[in-house]
Design a protein around this motif. Sequence first.
Motif, PDB file in Angstrom:
ATOM      1  N   ASP A  17       0.821  -1.211   0.000  1.00  0.00           N
ATOM      2  CA  ASP A  17       0.000   0.000   0.000  1.00  0.00           C
ATOM      3  C   ASP A  17       0.856   1.263   0.000  1.00  0.00           C
ATOM      4  N   LEU A  18       1.947   1.250   0.761  1.00  0.00           N
ATOM      5  CA  LEU A  18       2.823   2.420   0.836  1.00  0.00           C
ATOM      6  C   LEU A  18       3.526   2.665  -0.502  1.00  0.00           C
ATOM      7  N   ILE A  19       3.921   1.607  -1.190  1.00  0.00           N
ATOM      8  CA  ILE A  19       4.543   1.760  -2.512  1.00  0.00           C
ATOM      9  C   ILE A  19       3.552   2.423  -3.460  1.00  0.00           C
ATOM     10  N   ARG A  20       2.333   1.934  -3.482  1.00  0.00           N
ATOM     11  CA  ARG A  20       1.315   2.506  -4.380  1.00  0.00           C
ATOM     12  C   ARG A  20       1.045   3.973  -4.045  1.00  0.00           C
ATOM     13  N   ARG A  21       1.023   4.295  -2.741  1.00  0.00           N
ATOM     14  CA  ARG A  21       0.723   5.664  -2.328  1.00  0.00           C
ATOM     15  C   ARG A  21       1.872   6.635  -2.631  1.00  0.00           C
ATOM     16  N   GLY A  61      14.160  -0.388   1.349  1.00  0.00           N
ATOM     17  CA  GLY A  61      13.408  -0.183   0.113  1.00  0.00           C
ATOM     18  C   GLY A  61      14.287  -0.235  -1.116  1.00  0.00           C
ATOM     19  N   CYS A  62      13.809   0.384  -2.200  1.00  0.00           N
ATOM     20  CA  CYS A  62      14.537   0.366  -3.477  1.00  0.00           C
ATOM     21  C   CYS A  62      14.481   1.725  -4.155  1.00  0.00           C
ATOM     22  N   LEU A  63      15.478   1.949  -4.996  1.00  0.00           N
ATOM     23  CA  LEU A  63      15.633   3.147  -5.812  1.00  0.00           C
ATOM     24  C   LEU A  63      15.780   2.700  -7.254  1.00  0.00           C
ATOM     25  N   TYR A  64      15.090   3.404  -8.173  1.00  0.00           N
ATOM     26  CA  TYR A  64      15.110   3.043  -9.591  1.00  0.00           C
ATOM     27  C   TYR A  64      15.500   4.254 -10.433  1.00  0.00           C
ATOM     28  N   LEU A  65      16.426   4.055 -11.345  1.00  0.00           N
ATOM     29  CA  LEU A  65      16.818   5.067 -12.324  1.00  0.00           C
ATOM     30  C   LEU A  65      16.528   4.476 -13.695  1.00  0.00           C
ATOM     31  N   TYR A  66      15.441   4.947 -14.319  1.00  0.00           N
ATOM     32  CA  TYR A  66      14.956   4.387 -15.579  1.00  0.00           C
ATOM     33  C   TYR A  66      15.030   5.422 -16.701  1.00  0.00           C
ATOM     34  N   PRO A  67      15.078   4.947 -17.942  1.00  0.00           N
ATOM     35  CA  PRO A  67      14.928   5.872 -19.073  1.00  0.00           C
ATOM     36  C   PRO A  67      13.522   6.478 -19.036  1.00  0.00           C
ATOM     37  N   LEU A  68      13.410   7.714 -19.443  1.00  0.00           N
ATOM     38  CA  LEU A  68      12.092   8.346 -19.544  1.00  0.00           C
ATOM     39  C   LEU A  68      11.267   7.620 -20.587  1.00  0.00           C
ATOM     40  N   GLY A  69      10.009   7.392 -20.278  1.00  0.00           N
ATOM     41  CA  GLY A  69       9.121   6.681 -21.191  1.00  0.00           C
ATOM     42  C   GLY A  69       8.925   5.227 -20.820  1.00  0.00           C
ATOM     43  N   VAL A  70       9.689   4.711 -19.854  1.00  0.00           N
ATOM     44  CA  VAL A  70       9.530   3.321 -19.430  1.00  0.00           C
ATOM     45  C   VAL A  70       8.489   3.228 -18.322  1.00  0.00           C
ATOM     46  N   TYR A 107      11.741  13.334 -11.012  1.00  0.00           N
ATOM     47  CA  TYR A 107      11.303  12.550  -9.869  1.00  0.00           C
ATOM     48  C   TYR A 107       9.836  12.183 -10.096  1.00  0.00           C
ATOM     49  N   SER A 108       9.590  10.925 -10.432  1.00  0.00           N
ATOM     50  CA  SER A 108       8.255  10.509 -10.861  1.00  0.00           C
ATOM     51  C   SER A 108       7.382   9.950  -9.747  1.00  0.00           C
ATOM     52  N   ASN A 109       7.855   9.970  -8.508  1.00  0.00           N
ATOM     53  CA  ASN A 109       7.010   9.485  -7.424  1.00  0.00           C
ATOM     54  C   ASN A 109       5.762  10.323  -7.291  1.00  0.00           C
ATOM     55  N   ARG A 110       4.703   9.701  -6.834  1.00  0.00           N
ATOM     56  CA  ARG A 110       3.445  10.395  -6.582  1.00  0.00           C
ATOM     57  C   ARG A 110       3.612  11.357  -5.403  1.00  0.00           C
ATOM     58  N   GLU A 111       4.383  10.936  -4.401  1.00  0.00           N
ATOM     59  CA  GLU A 111       4.615  11.774  -3.206  1.00  0.00           C
ATOM     60  C   GLU A 111       6.074  12.235  -3.212  1.00  0.00           C
ATOM     61  N   ILE A 112       6.267  13.540  -3.340  1.00  0.00           N
ATOM     62  CA  ILE A 112       7.611  14.127  -3.319  1.00  0.00           C
ATOM     63  C   ILE A 112       7.725  14.944  -2.024  1.00  0.00           C
ATOM     64  N   PRO A 113       8.702  14.623  -1.163  1.00  0.00           N
ATOM     65  CA  PRO A 113       8.856  15.379   0.087  1.00  0.00           C
ATOM     66  C   PRO A 113       9.155  16.853  -0.178  1.00  0.00           C
ATOM     67  N   CYS A 114       8.696  17.708   0.734  1.00  0.00           N
ATOM     68  CA  CYS A 114       8.935  19.161   0.611  1.00  0.00           C
ATOM     69  C   CYS A 114      10.348  19.513   1.006  1.00  0.00           C
ATOM     70  N   ARG A 116       5.110   5.944  -4.410  1.00  0.00           N
ATOM     71  CA  ARG A 116       5.771   5.814  -5.710  1.00  0.00           C
ATOM     72  C   ARG A 116       4.766   5.909  -6.848  1.00  0.00           C
ATOM     73  N   GLY A 117       3.584   5.336  -6.648  1.00  0.00           N
ATOM     74  CA  GLY A 117       2.598   5.318  -7.717  1.00  0.00           C
ATOM     75  C   GLY A 117       2.971   4.294  -8.772  1.00  0.00           C
ATOM     76  N   GLY A 118       2.262   4.318  -9.876  1.00  0.00           N
ATOM     77  CA  GLY A 118       2.515   3.369 -10.952  1.00  0.00           C
ATOM     78  C   GLY A 118       1.694   2.105 -10.788  1.00  0.00           C
ATOM     79  N   SER A 119       1.930   1.153 -11.666  1.00  0.00           N
ATOM     80  CA  SER A 119       1.118  -0.064 -11.690  1.00  0.00           C
ATOM     81  C   SER A 119       1.758  -1.231 -10.946  1.00  0.00           C
ATOM     82  N   TRP A 120       2.989  -1.074 -10.479  1.00  0.00           N
ATOM     83  CA  TRP A 120       3.671  -2.149  -9.750  1.00  0.00           C
ATOM     84  C   TRP A 120       3.754  -1.752  -8.287  1.00  0.00           C
TER      85      TRP A 120
END
Length: 179
Positions: A62-66, A112-121, A172-179, A68-72
């Motif tokens: 649930d925390l990942i979905r909240r 947890g985990c950190l991901y560095l992906y090409p844009l568009g993936v 930074y594509s996370n749904r929640e970005i810290p201030c 990071r967002g996305g479908s995984w």
Amino acid sequence: MHRTFEDQRTGDDMDLTGLTKKLAIAPGAVVPRNLKHGRVQAHAISRDDLEADVAGINASLDLIRRTRGGSWPTGPVTLEGNYVDLVWHEAEFRDDKSYTYVLTNPDHGYIGCLYLYPLGVRRPLTEETLHHDVDVSWWVTPPAYEAGLYAATFEALRGWIGDEIPFTAPFYSNREIPC
């Protein structure tokens, strides 16, 4: 299979549907396998992280979905299924296609985990994201989140990117970005 942005550049009107923007690393630059900043450390994910990764993901759905967002993830992961993912992440790191790290902390261990992906993936490529050079996302476990390590990871990322990780314009594509 994704087409690359470079394959589709055709003047002012661009159809970005299904495109990815290749990760560009300067000649001679190296993406580090280990990172440390404040309370957060990271190392390139490997098969050795399998059990901790499965436990961390399954405790954090649930925390990942909240955050990071996305479908995984779509649901709990298994050892067998996650093993395949870790081998894929190892190959992607080796081939400079994407970079996945395990996040750790001296007091909490695996966080947890950190991901560095090409844009568009991870998310569709848009005109808004074209000037960025990497899609950055991360998640942490509930105890790590409560301990402030989600925000500490964002702070670490802002220190690592450009200084240690050879990208200069992160998205930074996370749904929640810290201030």
